[in-house]
Design a protein around this motif. Structure first.
Motif, PDB file in Angstrom:
ATOM      1  N   ARG A  39      15.023  60.254  46.587  1.00  0.00           N
ATOM      2  CA  ARG A  39      15.259  61.444  45.761  1.00  0.00           C
ATOM      3  C   ARG A  39      16.518  61.259  44.908  1.00  0.00           C
ATOM      4  NH1 ARG A  39      11.350  62.118  48.563  1.00  0.00           N
ATOM      5  NH2 ARG A  39      10.171  64.055  48.789  1.00  0.00           N
ATOM      6  N   LEU A  40      17.561  60.712  45.498  1.00  0.00           N
ATOM      7  CA  LEU A  40      18.805  60.511  44.743  1.00  0.00           C
ATOM      8  C   LEU A  40      18.613  59.476  43.640  1.00  0.00           C
ATOM      9  CD1 LEU A  40      21.508  60.578  47.560  1.00  0.00           C
ATOM     10  CD2 LEU A  40      20.846  62.408  45.997  1.00  0.00           C
ATOM     11  N   TYR A  41      17.753  58.502  43.871  1.00  0.00           N
ATOM     12  CA  TYR A  41      17.452  57.510  42.837  1.00  0.00           C
ATOM     13  C   TYR A  41      16.867  58.203  41.603  1.00  0.00           C
ATOM     14  CZ  TYR A  41      14.822  53.828  40.429  1.00  0.00           C
ATOM     15  OH  TYR A  41      14.300  52.987  39.475  1.00  0.00           O
ATOM     16  N   TYR A  42      15.990  59.174  41.841  1.00  0.00           N
ATOM     17  CA  TYR A  42      15.366  59.889  40.726  1.00  0.00           C
ATOM     18  C   TYR A  42      16.293  60.923  40.109  1.00  0.00           C
ATOM     19  CZ  TYR A  42      10.785  57.884  41.858  1.00  0.00           C
ATOM     20  OH  TYR A  42       9.746  57.031  42.071  1.00  0.00           O
ATOM     21  N   PHE A  43      16.998  61.668  40.947  1.00  0.00           N
ATOM     22  CA  PHE A  43      17.832  62.748  40.437  1.00  0.00           C
ATOM     23  C   PHE A  43      19.099  62.246  39.750  1.00  0.00           C
ATOM     24  CE2 PHE A  43      15.734  65.805  43.458  1.00  0.00           C
ATOM     25  CZ  PHE A  43      15.396  66.755  42.494  1.00  0.00           C
ATOM     26  N   GLY A  44      19.654  61.170  40.233  1.00  0.00           N
ATOM     27  CA  GLY A  44      20.974  60.741  39.752  1.00  0.00           C
ATOM     28  C   GLY A  44      22.032  61.496  40.529  1.00  0.00           C
ATOM     29  N   GLU A  45      22.450  62.617  40.014  1.00  0.00           N
ATOM     30  CA  GLU A  45      23.338  63.534  40.727  1.00  0.00           C
ATOM     31  C   GLU A  45      22.604  64.856  40.914  1.00  0.00           C
ATOM     32  OE1 GLU A  45      26.895  63.916  38.453  1.00  0.00           O
ATOM     33  OE2 GLU A  45      27.778  62.073  39.227  1.00  0.00           O
ATOM     34  N   VAL A  46      22.762  65.456  42.083  1.00  0.00           N
ATOM     35  CA  VAL A  46      22.010  66.675  42.375  1.00  0.00           C
ATOM     36  C   VAL A  46      22.787  67.531  43.363  1.00  0.00           C
ATOM     37  CG1 VAL A  46      20.733  65.581  44.268  1.00  0.00           C
ATOM     38  CG2 VAL A  46      19.742  67.544  43.091  1.00  0.00           C
ATOM     39  N   ALA A  78      17.797  69.906  48.923  1.00  0.00           N
ATOM     40  CA  ALA A  78      17.150  70.467  50.114  1.00  0.00           C
ATOM     41  C   ALA A  78      15.786  71.050  49.763  1.00  0.00           C
ATOM     42  CB  ALA A  78      18.036  71.536  50.731  1.00  0.00           C
ATOM     43  N   LYS A  79      15.718  71.723  48.620  1.00  0.00           N
ATOM     44  CA  LYS A  79      14.447  72.320  48.189  1.00  0.00           C
ATOM     45  C   LYS A  79      13.416  71.247  47.907  1.00  0.00           C
ATOM     46  CE  LYS A  79      12.634  75.720  44.898  1.00  0.00           C
ATOM     47  NZ  LYS A  79      12.981  76.606  43.755  1.00  0.00           N
ATOM     48  N   ASN A  80      13.831  70.160  47.273  1.00  0.00           N
ATOM     49  CA  ASN A  80      12.893  69.099  46.941  1.00  0.00           C
ATOM     50  C   ASN A  80      12.429  68.332  48.169  1.00  0.00           C
ATOM     51  OD1 ASN A  80      12.506  65.993  45.839  1.00  0.00           O
ATOM     52  ND2 ASN A  80      11.750  67.559  44.422  1.00  0.00           N
ATOM     53  N   LEU A  81      13.303  68.190  49.151  1.00  0.00           N
ATOM     54  CA  LEU A  81      12.948  67.512  50.394  1.00  0.00           C
ATOM     55  C   LEU A  81      12.228  68.440  51.371  1.00  0.00           C
ATOM     56  CD1 LEU A  81      16.170  65.389  51.021  1.00  0.00           C
ATOM     57  CD2 LEU A  81      13.861  64.482  50.669  1.00  0.00           C
ATOM     58  N   GLU A  88      27.660  59.398  48.038  1.00  0.00           N
ATOM     59  CA  GLU A  88      28.971  60.029  47.886  1.00  0.00           C
ATOM     60  C   GLU A  88      28.782  61.436  47.348  1.00  0.00           C
ATOM     61  OE1 GLU A  88      31.366  57.747  45.263  1.00  0.00           O
ATOM     62  OE2 GLU A  88      29.961  57.828  43.572  1.00  0.00           O
ATOM     63  N   VAL A  89      29.689  62.303  47.745  1.00  0.00           N
ATOM     64  CA  VAL A  89      29.658  63.697  47.311  1.00  0.00           C
ATOM     65  C   VAL A  89      30.838  63.923  46.395  1.00  0.00           C
ATOM     66  CG1 VAL A  89      29.643  66.105  48.048  1.00  0.00           C
ATOM     67  CG2 VAL A  89      28.574  64.366  49.495  1.00  0.00           C
ATOM     68  N   VAL A  90      30.559  64.391  45.172  1.00  0.00           N
ATOM     69  CA  VAL A  90      31.605  64.569  44.164  1.00  0.00           C
ATOM     70  C   VAL A  90      31.558  65.996  43.618  1.00  0.00           C
ATOM     71  CG1 VAL A  90      31.565  62.130  43.512  1.00  0.00           C
ATOM     72  CG2 VAL A  90      30.086  63.755  42.321  1.00  0.00           C
ATOM     73  N   SER A  91      32.609  66.390  42.945  1.00  0.00           N
ATOM     74  CA  SER A  91      32.659  67.720  42.326  1.00  0.00           C
ATOM     75  C   SER A  91      31.951  67.695  40.984  1.00  0.00           C
ATOM     76  CB  SER A  91      34.112  68.158  42.130  1.00  0.00           C
ATOM     77  OG  SER A  91      34.771  68.255  43.381  1.00  0.00           O
ATOM     78  N   GLY A  92      31.281  68.806  40.665  1.00  0.00           N
ATOM     79  CA  GLY A  92      30.626  68.922  39.374  1.00  0.00           C
ATOM     80  C   GLY A  92      31.630  69.147  38.266  1.00  0.00           C
ATOM     81  N   GLU A  93      31.133  69.264  37.040  1.00  0.00           N
ATOM     82  CA  GLU A  93      32.016  69.425  35.888  1.00  0.00           C
ATOM     83  C   GLU A  93      32.845  70.695  35.968  1.00  0.00           C
ATOM     84  OE1 GLU A  93      29.696  69.202  32.384  1.00  0.00           O
ATOM     85  OE2 GLU A  93      29.163  67.075  32.627  1.00  0.00           O
ATOM     86  N   ASP A  94      32.258  71.766  36.517  1.00  0.00           N
ATOM     87  CA  ASP A  94      32.998  73.017  36.601  1.00  0.00           C
ATOM     88  C   ASP A  94      33.890  73.078  37.838  1.00  0.00           C
ATOM     89  OD1 ASP A  94      31.128  73.215  38.565  1.00  0.00           O
ATOM     90  OD2 ASP A  94      30.151  75.024  37.798  1.00  0.00           O
ATOM     91  N   GLY A  95      33.822  72.047  38.692  1.00  0.00           N
ATOM     92  CA  GLY A  95      34.667  72.004  39.874  1.00  0.00           C
ATOM     93  C   GLY A  95      34.179  72.860  41.025  1.00  0.00           C
ATOM     94  N   ARG A  96      33.121  73.619  40.824  1.00  0.00           N
ATOM     95  CA  ARG A  96      32.628  74.505  41.877  1.00  0.00           C
ATOM     96  C   ARG A  96      31.470  73.888  42.650  1.00  0.00           C
ATOM     97  NH1 ARG A  96      31.420  80.022  38.803  1.00  0.00           N
ATOM     98  NH2 ARG A  96      30.459  78.481  37.406  1.00  0.00           N
ATOM     99  N   LYS A  97      30.576  73.222  41.954  1.00  0.00           N
ATOM    100  CA  LYS A  97      29.414  72.636  42.619  1.00  0.00           C
ATOM    101  C   LYS A  97      29.751  71.273  43.202  1.00  0.00           C
ATOM    102  CE  LYS A  97      25.892  74.887  39.759  1.00  0.00           C
ATOM    103  NZ  LYS A  97      24.747  74.669  38.839  1.00  0.00           N
ATOM    104  N   ARG A  98      29.104  70.979  44.321  1.00  0.00           N
ATOM    105  CA  ARG A  98      29.223  69.673  44.967  1.00  0.00           C
ATOM    106  C   ARG A  98      27.942  68.901  44.702  1.00  0.00           C
ATOM    107  NH1 ARG A  98      33.918  67.869  46.550  1.00  0.00           N
ATOM    108  NH2 ARG A  98      33.212  67.040  48.560  1.00  0.00           N
ATOM    109  N   LEU A  99      28.076  67.708  44.156  1.00  0.00           N
ATOM    110  CA  LEU A  99      26.927  66.895  43.792  1.00  0.00           C
ATOM    111  C   LEU A  99      26.832  65.658  44.680  1.00  0.00           C
ATOM    112  CD1 LEU A  99      27.367  67.007  39.904  1.00  0.00           C
ATOM    113  CD2 LEU A  99      25.924  68.490  41.319  1.00  0.00           C
TER     114      LEU A  99
END
Length: 241
Positions: A123-130, A136-139, A160-171
């Motif tokens: 799933r991560l291969y297809y999504f890139g960052e998600v 969870a919904k896709n799985l 790896e888990v990183v912060s999104g552009e707005d700093g609120r979401k975890r990708l």
């Protein structure tokens, strides 16, 4: 110690010595009530019950109390289906899942990821960052289970888990190690698919796959998976004039 307790211990000791190979009680204390009634059963005397139990070899691996309960319980439906081993759908799915997981595990061999981790990495291969919610919904799993699996893969260096552009979401995203593991596992996964297909036959494979998707849709939280797949946005864009 009461008189009844002393008599019980004496009775057990006597019968364990006299007939040790056919004793069902295994030293378990069965204390008769003062009114001669044992746990709701008509009272016939403790010593008589003990002697009778030593002569019964039908349930020699059970204690007297369990034997008495076996004779007491009765449910009409369970009596009707007792000769049929496979009657519970959930039980059969669990058994099938164990067998299928074993097959895929054998094909994956020395890969450093299992079949559940492989699905997540694909799933991560297809999504890139998600986001965790979308993943969870896709799985078709709950966020608690997904968070635990992601945490394990993060510790092992596969994601790896990183912060999104707005700093609120975890990708969540794939790492180089995760891609290397995916690259090694995918050919073996394909072999497992081919092995299972050969064992089932094409028609049964298709029928089971469709049936499993129908069952998955019984959970209303999984109904949006197709609309939330990695390529859903590109499909919607292609349909626009």
């Amino acid at each position: 110690m009461t008189t009844l307790q002393a008599m019980s211990q004496l009775a057990h000791s006597v019968f364990r010595v006299v007939m040790p190979g056919r004793w069902c009680g295994r030293g378990m204390l069965l204390l008769p009530a003062a009114d001669g009634v044992i746990d709701g059963a008509p009272g016939i005397g403790f010593l008589l019950i003990s002697f009778w139990a030593t002569l019964d070899t039908t349930h020699a691996d059970l204690c007297i109390y369990t034997y008495m309960n076996l004779k007491r319980y009765h449910l009409p439906y369970l009596e009707e289906v007792k000769a049929r081993r496979h009657v519970c759908f959930a039980e059969q799915l669990r058994s099938a899942n164990r067998a299928i997981t074993k097959l895929y595990t054998e094909h994956l061999g020395d890969c450093d990821i299992g079949i559940a981790q492989l699905s997540l990495l694909i799933r991560l291969y297809y999504f890139g960052e998600v986001t965790m919610s979308r993943l969870a919904k896709n799985l078709e799993t709950d966020r608690t289970t997904l968070a635990r699996n992601v945490q394990l893969l993060e510790r092992s260096g596969h994601v790896e888990v990183v912060s999104g552009e707005d700093g609120r979401k975890r990708l969540v995203r794939l790492t180089d190690l995760g891609f290397a593991s995916l690259k090694k596992a995918v050919p073996r996964w394909l072999n497992a698919q081919a092995d299972l297909d050969a064992r089932l036959g094409g028609d049964q494979w298709e029928a089971l796959f469709k049936g499993l998707r129908v069952l998955a849709q019984l959970d209303p939280t999984s109904s949006g998976r197709d609309a939330d797949s990695p390529d859903s946005e590109s499909r919607r864009d292609a349909k626009r004039p």
